[in-house]
Design a protein around this motif. Structure first.
Motif, PDB file in Angstrom:
ATOM      1  N   LEU A 109      14.562-124.735 -10.976  1.00  0.00           N
ATOM      2  CA  LEU A 109      14.734-123.395 -11.545  1.00  0.00           C
ATOM      3  C   LEU A 109      15.683-123.369 -12.734  1.00  0.00           C
ATOM      4  O   LEU A 109      15.863-122.318 -13.352  1.00  0.00           O
ATOM      5  CB  LEU A 109      15.231-122.438 -10.453  1.00  0.00           C
ATOM      6  CG  LEU A 109      14.340-122.322  -9.214  1.00  0.00           C
ATOM      7  CD1 LEU A 109      14.927-121.327  -8.221  1.00  0.00           C
ATOM      8  CD2 LEU A 109      12.921-121.910  -9.594  1.00  0.00           C
ATOM      9  N   GLY A 110      16.308-124.507 -13.040  1.00  0.00           N
ATOM     10  CA  GLY A 110      17.201-124.580 -14.187  1.00  0.00           C
ATOM     11  C   GLY A 110      18.505-123.830 -13.999  1.00  0.00           C
ATOM     12  O   GLY A 110      19.099-123.358 -14.975  1.00  0.00           O
ATOM     13  N   TYR A 111      18.973-123.724 -12.764  1.00  0.00           N
ATOM     14  CA  TYR A 111      20.213-122.994 -12.495  1.00  0.00           C
ATOM     15  C   TYR A 111      21.431-123.890 -12.696  1.00  0.00           C
ATOM     16  O   TYR A 111      21.391-125.094 -12.414  1.00  0.00           O
ATOM     17  CB  TYR A 111      20.208-122.453 -11.069  1.00  0.00           C
ATOM     18  CG  TYR A 111      19.224-121.320 -10.835  1.00  0.00           C
ATOM     19  CD1 TYR A 111      18.594-120.675 -11.893  1.00  0.00           C
ATOM     20  CD2 TYR A 111      18.925-120.893  -9.548  1.00  0.00           C
ATOM     21  CE1 TYR A 111      17.706-119.647 -11.682  1.00  0.00           C
ATOM     22  CE2 TYR A 111      18.024-119.855  -9.313  1.00  0.00           C
ATOM     23  CZ  TYR A 111      17.418-119.238 -10.394  1.00  0.00           C
ATOM     24  OH  TYR A 111      16.533-118.218 -10.177  1.00  0.00           O
ATOM     25  N   GLU A 112      22.503-123.264 -13.134  1.00  0.00           N
ATOM     26  CA  GLU A 112      23.772-123.967 -13.343  1.00  0.00           C
ATOM     27  C   GLU A 112      24.885-123.216 -12.639  1.00  0.00           C
ATOM     28  O   GLU A 112      24.667-122.145 -12.067  1.00  0.00           O
ATOM     29  CB  GLU A 112      24.066-124.069 -14.852  1.00  0.00           C
ATOM     30  CG  GLU A 112      22.995-124.805 -15.647  1.00  0.00           C
ATOM     31  CD  GLU A 112      23.284-124.779 -17.130  1.00  0.00           C
ATOM     32  OE1 GLU A 112      24.160-123.975 -17.548  1.00  0.00           O
ATOM     33  OE2 GLU A 112      22.650-125.556 -17.872  1.00  0.00           O
ATOM     34  N   MET A 113      26.074-123.782 -12.704  1.00  0.00           N
ATOM     35  CA  MET A 113      27.240-123.112 -12.134  1.00  0.00           C
ATOM     36  C   MET A 113      27.436-121.760 -12.813  1.00  0.00           C
ATOM     37  O   MET A 113      27.378-121.647 -14.036  1.00  0.00           O
ATOM     38  CB  MET A 113      28.484-123.980 -12.329  1.00  0.00           C
ATOM     39  CG  MET A 113      28.442-125.306 -11.600  1.00  0.00           C
ATOM     40  SD  MET A 113      28.533-125.080  -9.817  1.00  0.00           S
ATOM     41  CE  MET A 113      30.164-124.368  -9.653  1.00  0.00           C
ATOM     42  N   GLY A 114      27.655-120.722 -11.993  1.00  0.00           N
ATOM     43  CA  GLY A 114      27.877-119.389 -12.524  1.00  0.00           C
ATOM     44  C   GLY A 114      26.620-118.567 -12.713  1.00  0.00           C
ATOM     45  O   GLY A 114      26.702-117.373 -13.035  1.00  0.00           O
ATOM     46  N   THR A 115      25.444-119.172 -12.505  1.00  0.00           N
ATOM     47  CA  THR A 115      24.192-118.428 -12.636  1.00  0.00           C
ATOM     48  C   THR A 115      24.100-117.362 -11.547  1.00  0.00           C
ATOM     49  O   THR A 115      24.440-117.603 -10.395  1.00  0.00           O
ATOM     50  CB  THR A 115      22.980-119.375 -12.515  1.00  0.00           C
ATOM     51  OG1 THR A 115      23.042-120.352 -13.557  1.00  0.00           O
ATOM     52  CG2 THR A 115      21.674-118.597 -12.632  1.00  0.00           C
ATOM     53  N   HIS A 150      17.010-108.102  -2.388  1.00  0.00           N
ATOM     54  CA  HIS A 150      18.374-107.588  -2.277  1.00  0.00           C
ATOM     55  C   HIS A 150      18.991-107.531  -3.675  1.00  0.00           C
ATOM     56  O   HIS A 150      20.053-108.105  -3.939  1.00  0.00           O
ATOM     57  CB  HIS A 150      19.197-108.481  -1.351  1.00  0.00           C
ATOM     58  CG  HIS A 150      18.588-108.661   0.012  1.00  0.00           C
ATOM     59  ND1 HIS A 150      18.665-107.688   0.985  1.00  0.00           N
ATOM     60  CD2 HIS A 150      17.888-109.682   0.557  1.00  0.00           C
ATOM     61  CE1 HIS A 150      18.039-108.113   2.082  1.00  0.00           C
ATOM     62  NE2 HIS A 150      17.558-109.320   1.847  1.00  0.00           N
ATOM     63  N   GLY A 151      18.298-106.843  -4.573  1.00  0.00           N
ATOM     64  CA  GLY A 151      18.703-106.816  -5.967  1.00  0.00           C
ATOM     65  C   GLY A 151      20.025-106.125  -6.224  1.00  0.00           C
ATOM     66  O   GLY A 151      20.650-106.354  -7.264  1.00  0.00           O
ATOM     67  N   ASP A 152      20.452-105.274  -5.292  1.00  0.00           N
ATOM     68  CA  ASP A 152      21.725-104.566  -5.496  1.00  0.00           C
ATOM     69  C   ASP A 152      22.918-105.440  -5.172  1.00  0.00           C
ATOM     70  O   ASP A 152      24.064-105.049  -5.402  1.00  0.00           O
ATOM     71  CB  ASP A 152      21.759-103.308  -4.635  1.00  0.00           C
ATOM     72  CG  ASP A 152      21.510-103.600  -3.169  1.00  0.00           C
ATOM     73  OD1 ASP A 152      20.875-104.643  -2.879  1.00  0.00           O
ATOM     74  OD2 ASP A 152      21.951-102.805  -2.313  1.00  0.00           O
ATOM     75  N   MET A 153      22.678-106.648  -4.626  1.00  0.00           N
ATOM     76  CA  MET A 153      23.771-107.556  -4.275  1.00  0.00           C
ATOM     77  C   MET A 153      23.457-108.959  -4.779  1.00  0.00           C
ATOM     78  O   MET A 153      23.053-109.839  -4.009  1.00  0.00           O
ATOM     79  CB  MET A 153      24.010-107.570  -2.763  1.00  0.00           C
ATOM     80  CG  MET A 153      24.441-106.233  -2.188  1.00  0.00           C
ATOM     81  SD  MET A 153      24.867-106.333  -0.433  1.00  0.00           S
ATOM     82  CE  MET A 153      25.092-104.585  -0.060  1.00  0.00           C
ATOM     83  N   PRO A 154      23.632-109.220  -6.073  1.00  0.00           N
ATOM     84  CA  PRO A 154      23.348-110.554  -6.628  1.00  0.00           C
ATOM     85  C   PRO A 154      24.384-111.589  -6.191  1.00  0.00           C
ATOM     86  O   PRO A 154      25.538-111.247  -5.893  1.00  0.00           O
ATOM     87  CB  PRO A 154      23.406-110.319  -8.137  1.00  0.00           C
ATOM     88  CG  PRO A 154      24.319-109.146  -8.300  1.00  0.00           C
ATOM     89  CD  PRO A 154      24.087-108.272  -7.104  1.00  0.00           C
ATOM     90  N   PHE A 155      23.964-112.844  -6.167  1.00  0.00           N
ATOM     91  CA  PHE A 155      24.843-113.953  -5.802  1.00  0.00           C
ATOM     92  C   PHE A 155      25.145-114.795  -7.037  1.00  0.00           C
ATOM     93  O   PHE A 155      24.366-114.819  -7.993  1.00  0.00           O
ATOM     94  CB  PHE A 155      24.182-114.822  -4.732  1.00  0.00           C
ATOM     95  CG  PHE A 155      24.209-114.218  -3.354  1.00  0.00           C
ATOM     96  CD1 PHE A 155      25.125-114.663  -2.413  1.00  0.00           C
ATOM     97  CD2 PHE A 155      23.332-113.198  -3.013  1.00  0.00           C
ATOM     98  CE1 PHE A 155      25.147-114.120  -1.137  1.00  0.00           C
ATOM     99  CE2 PHE A 155      23.352-112.644  -1.746  1.00  0.00           C
ATOM    100  CZ  PHE A 155      24.265-113.104  -0.802  1.00  0.00           C
ATOM    101  N   THR A 156      26.254-115.503  -6.983  1.00  0.00           N
ATOM    102  CA  THR A 156      26.673-116.384  -8.074  1.00  0.00           C
ATOM    103  C   THR A 156      26.737-117.817  -7.563  1.00  0.00           C
ATOM    104  O   THR A 156      27.305-118.075  -6.498  1.00  0.00           O
ATOM    105  CB  THR A 156      28.051-115.969  -8.623  1.00  0.00           C
ATOM    106  OG1 THR A 156      28.002-114.608  -9.048  1.00  0.00           O
ATOM    107  CG2 THR A 156      28.445-116.857  -9.796  1.00  0.00           C
TER     108      THR A 156
END
Length: 421
Positions: A154-160, A176-182
């Motif tokens: 998915l091409g994710y990195e730290m902080g995404t 759960h779009g109202d609660m995004p994760f990092t």
């Protein structure tokens, strides 16, 4: 001289030889592929989890419990209550536990709710611990730790930042779009289903499901992310789990603890030994493995018989060739050796090219098998069994090649320079 004659003779009949070679390549790739994949799959499955003495979940069958808790295949029939988990975790035979909960996903990848014990005690392969390629385990409530394959695919990195979907399908209409994760950490590759998983804390799992009823959020009861962060942590204690991995203080206590869990009266639970469950799984599919190998062998034998038939059919067309060779001083046994050399060249070519085709196919399929099924299939197909199979194929080909060789021998003695029309 014999090798050069055989090579030129095959080139002169290259159309028929190429067709025979193609069927042999397919047969060899099929036989070697089935044998290699079943061994690699078994090895991959057996190394997915190690160091865990028991897996505890709702009563549903040992193989089903193993598949959904370890391999992320299938779905649990029921959950276990937090009270039951605490009873097991506080048992005097238990050294550690890893609670997990399943049910959500992100773009087709499973999300696992767990705690920090997961990164401390979960082992794979030869008792290898999980390591981080970047970052570390979740510290904040809405941190997420990615498996290696998830981050790469998915091409994710730290902080995404990412959003978790409700349910385990590749496409979800509720999230759960109202609660995004990092992203707080990315695990090093393991070659196990861990690589295709996202990991969040049990408290975060509970937080994103506050106010949900029957798989849908109730706007009147669903808090926003800021309200969740200000909540008392005790409100985010989960009420139930999917399963738990258990390590015991002493191996001799394993069966006693298993008996306690299997006879737990508050709810129907089941404790399985991962090694025993894996053995049951391979026993169940062992018959299928043998049938596939048998089919591959039969296809190979049919191909070799076809090659022999092709050589026999060409004997009449090659009478003039054989007669000329006899006129030049070739003995009848020279013709026998020539036919066998042709069989040898075709078979060796089929073995080499079949192996190359299989290797290329595994190179292409490896990322897909890892991402879709969590199976790491190595591309090194050569081992003791492969060499034995190769020797067996070569021997069978030479044995079957005796028939056209004998035909060439008899006709060389009988016909001389005469050509029958």
């Amino acid at each position: 001289m014999h090798l050069s004659l055989a090579r030129h003779s095959l080139w002169n009949r290259r159309g028929t030889v190429v067709l025979t070679l193609i069927t042999l390549i397919i047969s060899v790739a099929l036989l070697f592929g089935i044998d290699h994949i079943r061994k690699e799959a078994k090895n991959s499955f057996s190394q997915t989890i190690s160091g865990t003495d028991l897996i505890v979940g709702a009563r549903s069958g040992s193989i089903n419990l193993l598949l959904y808790s370890v391999f992320r295949i299938g779905n649990p029939t029921n959950n276990i209550t937090w009270e039951s988990y605490e009873y097991i975790a506080n048992h005097n035979a238990v050294a550690w536990t890893i609670p997990i909960t399943l049910g959500d996903s992100h773009r087709g990848y499973r999300v696992i709710g767990t705690n920090q014990d997961y990164f401390q005690h979960f082992q794979y392969g030869r008792r290898q611990n999980l390591e981080f390629a970047e970052g570390g385990q979740f510290e904040e409530l809405f941190d997420v730790v990615l498996g290696w394959e998830v981050a790469q695919a998915l091409g994710y990195e730290m902080g995404t930042e990412l959003v978790i979907a409700h349910g385990m399908g590749e496409v979800s209409f509720v999230d759960h779009g109202d609660m995004p994760f990092t992203v707080s950490g990315i695990l090093a590759p393991t070659g196990t289903p861990v690589d295709q998983s996202l990991h969040i804390s049990l408290e975060a799992w509970e937080a994103i499901h506050l106010g949900w009823e029957s798989g849908m959020p109730d706007p009147r009861r669903t808090p926003d992310q800021e309200e969740v962060l200000e909540m008392d942590p005790s409100r985010l204690q989960p009420s139930e789990l999917t399963a738990t991995f258990v390590g015991v203080n002493s191996p001799v206590q394993t069966f006693a603890l298993q008996h306690v869990v299997n006879n737990y009266r508050s709810e129907p639970l089941q404790a399985v030994l991962p090694g025993v469950a894996l053995s049951e799984l391979w026993q169940m599919i062992g018959v299928i493995e043998n049938i596939l190998l048998l089919i591959a062998f039969l296809v190979l034998i049919a191909t070799l018989v076809g090659m022999t038939t092709s050589l026999l059919a060409s004997m009449r067309e090659r009478q003039r060739e054989m007669a000329i060779l006899r006129a030049l001083g070739a003995s009848p046994w020279t013709l026998v050796i020539l036919i066998q050399m042709e069989v040898l060249l075709i078979t060796i070519g089929g073995l080499l090219l079949g192996s190359l085709v299989l290797w290329g196919g595994l190179q292409l399929a490896q990322p897909w098998l890892v991402s879709e099924y969590g199976l790491f299939i190595g591309t090194n197909i050569w081992n003791a069994d492969t060499l034995r199979y190769g020797g067996l194929i070569l021997g069978l080909a030479l044995v079957l090649g005796v028939l056209p060789s004998l035909v060439a021998y008899r006709r060389a003695l009988a016909d001389g320079m005469s050509v029958k029309l």
